[in-house]
Enzyme design. Structure first.
Site, PDB file in Angstrom:
ATOM      1  N   ASP A  38      -5.949   1.426   0.740  1.00 42.20           N
ATOM      2  CA  ASP A  38      -6.111   1.669   2.170  1.00 42.20           C
ATOM      3  C   ASP A  38      -7.546   1.317   2.569  1.00 42.20           C
ATOM      4  OD1 ASP A  38      -7.718   3.761   1.302  1.00 42.20           O
ATOM      5  OD2 ASP A  38      -6.761   5.258   2.560  1.00 42.20           O
ATOM      6  N   LYS A  93       0.838  -1.213   0.000  1.00 42.71           N
ATOM      7  CA  LYS A  93       0.000   0.000   0.000  1.00 42.71           C
ATOM      8  C   LYS A  93       0.862   1.249   0.000  1.00 42.71           C
ATOM      9  CE  LYS A  93      -2.138   1.159   3.847  1.00 42.71           C
ATOM     10  NZ  LYS A  93      -1.612   2.498   4.264  1.00 42.71           N
TER      11      LYS A  93
END
Length: 220
Positions: A160, A142
């Site tokens: 996220d 991420k």
């Protein structure tokens, strides 16, 4: 804590895209400018920002970068830790991440981050290096994606909690749980890519749209 402001539907995605398109395009252009004109020092600063946002927030990351900006190149662990007090929830751990990562990048490429990132012809391999190199601390898939997006690379999804919840509401994915392996991350990213194509919205713009719909903001 920031409240999520709306449930996601294709209809309100399109409405948000229309109303915020100029703002989103401006933000993506700002990211592109970092790559076009930024120094290796700035590229490292952007990397540090993403190290700070992991397990925290974009606003905490921005405050933390401001606090250590003058220490990034040569500050010791203790100096960085002291500067981060009351700025980040993990001042000692994150300052340690910076020192280890900085030492590795100096050894690996002489901190020539632009040259190192340009050496990859495969965008997946470029992100793999950031996410899987054990001496680059604090970045998973991420935040590696976040970093690459913030310095002007396109085509990386920042999965996220806000994006994952949006995709779950849209029934694009079965669960909003964060993907914990490379294979799962790539699979969810591909589902987002296909969804963007299906609703005819640019992939990178869609990532920002969904995040803004859940937070009310378009930040880094």
């Amino acid at each position: 804590m920031r409240r999520e402001i709306q449930t996601i539907t294709i209809k309100n995605i399109r409405a948000t895209h229309r109303t915020r398109k100029n703002e989103i395009e401006t933000r993506l252009a700002e990211f592109a400018d970092v790559w076009r004109s930024g120094s290796d020092e700035q590229l490292f600063q952007e990397l540090v920002f993403c190290i700070f946002t992991a397990g925290a927030s974009a606003r905490m990351g921005l405050r933390s970068v401001d606090a250590v900006k003058n220490l990034l190149q040569h500050g010791t662990h203790e100096e960085l830790c002291s500067a981060l007090q009351k700025k980040h929830r993990y001042p000692r751990a994150r300052s340690g991440y910076i020192v280890v990562t900085r030492d590795y990048l100096n050894d690996d490429c002489g901190m020539r981050l632009r040259e190192r990132l340009e050496s990859y012809t495969d965008p997946i391999e470029r992100r793999d290096w950031l996410a899987r190199e054990r001496r680059i601390k604090g970045l998973g898939y991420k935040e590696a994606s976040h970093y690459l997006r913030n310095i002007g690379f396109r085509g990386y999804a920042i999965l996220d909690k806000h994006i994952l919840r949006s995709l779950h509401e849209l029934e694009v994915i079965d669960s909003p749980a964060a993907p914990t392996t490379r294979r799962r991350y790539l699979a969810v990213e591909e589902k987002l890519r296909r969804f963007a194509a299906r609703i005819d919205i640019d992939f990178d713009e869609l990532d920002l749209i969904l995040w803004s719909m859940k937070t009310g903001e378009i930040l880094k």
